[in-house]
Design a protein around this motif. Structure first.
Motif, PDB file in Angstrom:
ATOM      1  N   VAL A  56       0.840  -1.207   0.000  1.00  9.82           N
ATOM      2  CA  VAL A  56       0.000   0.000   0.000  1.00  9.82           C
ATOM      3  C   VAL A  56       0.872   1.253   0.000  1.00  9.82           C
ATOM      4  CG1 VAL A  56      -1.690   1.307   1.342  1.00  9.82           C
ATOM      5  CG2 VAL A  56      -1.963  -1.156   1.073  1.00  9.82           C
ATOM      6  N   LEU A  57       1.919   1.249   0.826  1.00  5.33           N
ATOM      7  CA  LEU A  57       2.791   2.424   0.883  1.00  5.33           C
ATOM      8  C   LEU A  57       3.517   2.643  -0.449  1.00  5.33           C
ATOM      9  CD1 LEU A  57       4.321   2.103   4.460  1.00  5.33           C
ATOM     10  CD2 LEU A  57       2.727   3.836   3.653  1.00  5.33           C
ATOM     11  N   ASN A 188       8.382   8.846   2.426  1.00 10.64           N
ATOM     12  CA  ASN A 188       9.445   7.855   2.183  1.00 10.64           C
ATOM     13  C   ASN A 188      10.147   7.482   3.481  1.00 10.64           C
ATOM     14  OD1 ASN A 188       9.551   7.095  -0.588  1.00 10.64           O
ATOM     15  ND2 ASN A 188      10.183   9.177  -1.089  1.00 10.64           N
ATOM     16  N   GLU A 189      10.430   8.492   4.311  1.00  7.61           N
ATOM     17  CA  GLU A 189      11.048   8.201   5.607  1.00  7.61           C
ATOM     18  C   GLU A 189      10.122   7.350   6.473  1.00  7.61           C
ATOM     19  OE1 GLU A 189      12.026  11.930   7.293  1.00  7.61           O
ATOM     20  OE2 GLU A 189      13.578  12.422   5.794  1.00  7.61           O
ATOM     21  N   PHE A 190       8.827   7.682   6.432  1.00 10.89           N
ATOM     22  CA  PHE A 190       7.855   6.879   7.183  1.00 10.89           C
ATOM     23  C   PHE A 190       7.838   5.438   6.673  1.00 10.89           C
ATOM     24  CE2 PHE A 190       3.456   5.254   7.433  1.00 10.89           C
ATOM     25  CZ  PHE A 190       3.343   5.149   8.818  1.00 10.89           C
ATOM     26  N   LYS A 191       7.925   5.267   5.362  1.00  9.03           N
ATOM     27  CA  LYS A 191       7.945   3.916   4.797  1.00  9.03           C
ATOM     28  C   LYS A 191       9.183   3.153   5.261  1.00  9.03           C
ATOM     29  CE  LYS A 191       9.580   2.983   0.838  1.00  9.03           C
ATOM     30  NZ  LYS A 191       9.921   2.880  -0.585  1.00  9.03           N
ATOM     31  N   ASP A 192      10.333   3.837   5.319  1.00  9.88           N
ATOM     32  CA  ASP A 192      11.552   3.166   5.781  1.00  9.88           C
ATOM     33  C   ASP A 192      11.416   2.726   7.239  1.00  9.88           C
ATOM     34  OD1 ASP A 192      12.628   3.614   3.302  1.00  9.88           O
ATOM     35  OD2 ASP A 192      13.626   5.487   3.889  1.00  9.88           O
ATOM     36  N   ILE A 193      10.824   3.611   8.057  1.00 15.17           N
ATOM     37  CA  ILE A 193      10.649   3.249   9.474  1.00 15.17           C
ATOM     38  C   ILE A 193       9.699   2.063   9.604  1.00 15.17           C
ATOM     39  CG2 ILE A 193       9.776   4.075  11.694  1.00 15.17           C
ATOM     40  CD1 ILE A 193      10.691   6.893  10.828  1.00 15.17           C
ATOM     41  N   VAL A 194       8.593   2.116   8.855  1.00 12.33           N
ATOM     42  CA  VAL A 194       7.618   1.017   8.906  1.00 12.33           C
ATOM     43  C   VAL A 194       8.257  -0.277   8.429  1.00 12.33           C
ATOM     44  CG1 VAL A 194       5.472   0.176   7.886  1.00 12.33           C
ATOM     45  CG2 VAL A 194       5.614   2.522   8.706  1.00 12.33           C
ATOM     46  N   LYS A 195       9.067  -0.192   7.398  1.00 13.22           N
ATOM     47  CA  LYS A 195       9.727  -1.387   6.862  1.00 13.22           C
ATOM     48  C   LYS A 195      10.633  -2.022   7.914  1.00 13.22           C
ATOM     49  CE  LYS A 195      11.455  -0.766   2.874  1.00 13.22           C
ATOM     50  NZ  LYS A 195      12.388  -0.297   1.835  1.00 13.22           N
ATOM     51  N   LYS A 196      11.368  -1.173   8.636  1.00 11.09           N
ATOM     52  CA  LYS A 196      12.264  -1.712   9.662  1.00 11.09           C
ATOM     53  C   LYS A 196      11.486  -2.344  10.817  1.00 11.09           C
ATOM     54  CE  LYS A 196      16.007   1.541   8.691  1.00 11.09           C
ATOM     55  NZ  LYS A 196      16.820   2.657   9.211  1.00 11.09           N
ATOM     56  N   LYS A 197      10.325  -1.765  11.139  1.00 17.12           N
ATOM     57  CA  LYS A 197       9.579  -2.249  12.294  1.00 17.12           C
ATOM     58  C   LYS A 197       8.697  -3.452  11.966  1.00 17.12           C
ATOM     59  CE  LYS A 197      11.051   0.865  15.200  1.00 17.12           C
ATOM     60  NZ  LYS A 197      11.869   0.480  16.366  1.00 17.12           N
ATOM     61  N   LEU A 198       8.137  -3.507  10.773  1.00 15.60           N
ATOM     62  CA  LEU A 198       7.160  -4.546  10.461  1.00 15.60           C
ATOM     63  C   LEU A 198       7.792  -5.923  10.336  1.00 15.60           C
ATOM     64  CD1 LEU A 198       4.781  -2.820   7.889  1.00 15.60           C
ATOM     65  CD2 LEU A 198       4.281  -3.424  10.246  1.00 15.60           C
TER      66      LEU A 198
END
Length: 439
Positions: A56-57, A188-198
């Motif tokens: 989705v992101l 994009n920064e939010f996507k990177d953070i979400v990617k690391k956490k998910l």
């Protein structure tokens, strides 16, 4: 009913466009992480949810990047939009923009485009005949309070157009609004953070916390070690301070010596300059005396030059006179030579002509002789053969005659001997009888 509100897309086109969403290095690492091992149900569920969120992101960012270039596509009466899309999509996008206050001219589009636009709007407007449909309408109205179906349709049209997506990717970032670019960067920064956490499980999170605590303890130990080293450095600095003071005293002593040497050197320099000035004044006086002597010598040499110049002019005049006489004599000789050489040349031409005539006559005789040479050779050969034949006949006749004379001479001698024998026999036969000879 709900299907009437959905704008269907060809699956093949959708898959090809989704395949164009590129994965970064971290996404590749995540895929490699789960590729070679069997996942537990919890890990599989975590990965599925994480993949949905990341999908989705990524899709949102991809559409946002395309829509960020919408002013570029609408610039200059939608020149790029008309270049990369068909008539129906152009009409739909421009009509949607007109509904938000734009003023694009749609008169050149045919009725089929307008009918297509009305049909799409009808598909986006649900029927409310049943209770279930009313509920769907309420849900749709709640959704439309947040999104506009026409705008969503316009975004889909732009996003699924490969040429427009390629133009958006190739466009310079300076054409994007700075606030929208800032929002895209934040997303994009939010996507990177979400990617690391998910994609991190509880065990991995605990292991990471444990590693952080160990790192914190190690950091404390290193800080204590650094403080100890700083104390040691301070003690060494104090110990070395005395040595530095000694070095400073030695340095000051050498500075004093250098100052004394500098003063002595300045005194010597002053003395040297005074001596040089005296010597220079002496040289100046000597130079002035030499200049006076040289000026007198120059005057004397000038007078001598003038005298020599007069003598040389007289000699030059005499030499010019002699030269004129010699040139006149030479000219007379040249004229006489020309006359003599003219006569000799005429005689030479006459002799050359006679020589050429004789040579031509001789060449003619030689040609005639060459023509008769072959006949002469043939005749001489025949003459030689005839003379040889005659000589051979004469030699043969001479040989025959000589042989005949020799034979005759031998024959006469034989007859004489025979007659002589007969006479001798007759003289003996008178006294005695002779016996008849037996043959």
């Amino acid at each position: 009913m709900a299907d009437d509100m959905v704008v269907k897309r060809p699956k093949k086109l959708m898959y090809s466009l989704l395949a164009e969403i590129e994965m970064d290095e971290e996404s590749v690492e995540i895929v490699d992480k789960y590729k070679d091992r069997k996942l537990t149900p919890m890990e599989l569920d975590l990965k599925l949810h994480a993949d949905r969120v990341m999908y989705v992101l990524n899709r949102t960012l991809a559409k946002l990047q395309v829509m960020a270039h919408l002013p570029m596509f609408l610039y200059n009466d939608a020149e790029l939009l008309k270049k990369y899309s068909n008539k129906k999509d152009q009409y739909f996008i421009l009509q949607t923009m007109n509904s938000f206050g734009a003023s694009f001219d749609l008169s050149k589009y045919d009725l089929a485009c307008a009918e297509e636009y009305m049909n799409i709007n009808e598909l986006m407007t649900p029927n409310t005949k049943s209770q279930r449909q009313k509920k769907c309408v309420m849900d749709q109205l709640d959704l439309e309070s947040k999104t506009d179906p026409a705008v969503a349709k316009m975004i889909d049209v732009l996003f699924y157009n490969k040429c427009i997506v390629a133009a958006a990717r190739a466009a310079k970032t300076s054409k994007i609004d700075k606030f929208l670019a800032h929002f895209t960067n934040i997303l994009n920064e939010f996507k990177d953070i979400v990617k690391k956490k998910l994609y991190v499980t509880g065990d991995e999170e605990n292991a990471r916390d444990k590693e952080l605590r160990r790192t914190y303890k190690t950091n404390l130990m290193l800080l204590a070690t650094m403080e100890d080293l700083q104390e040691r450095i301070e003690a060494q600095r104090k110990d070395l301070g005395g040595q530095v003071n000694q070095k400073v005293e030695v340095f000051e002593m050498y500075n004093k010596k250098m100052e004394a040497i500098r003063e002595d050197f300045l005194m010597q320099m002053k003395k040297f300059m005074v001596d040089n000035e005296k010597a220079m004044m002496k040289k100046v006086n000597e130079s002035e005396e030499n200049q006076i002597c040289l000026s007198e010598e120059a005057s004397r040499l000038t007078k001598q030059y003038e005298t020599l110049l007069e003598d040389h002019l007289i000699e030059e005049k005499q030499a010019r006179s002699r030269r004129y006489k010699m040139e006149t004599q030479l000219q007379n000789w040249v004229v006489k030579f020309d006359q003599d050489i003219g006569e000799k040349q005429a005689e030479l031409d006459r002799l050359q002509k006679e020589y050429d005539d004789k040579k031509e006559e001789m060449d003619g005789l030689e040609d005639l002789l060459a023509e008769q040479e072959e006949e002469y050779t043939t005749l001489m050969k025949e003459k030689y053969e005839e003379e040889e034949r005659i000589f051979n006949e004469m030699a043969w006749q001479f040989l025959i005659n000589r042989s005949a004379r020799r034979i005759q001479r031998y024959w006469r001698a034989h007859r004489e001997r025979k007659l002589a024998r007969k006479k001798g026999r007759r003289g003996k036969g008178k006294g005695t009888k002779t016996k008849p000879s037996q043959r």
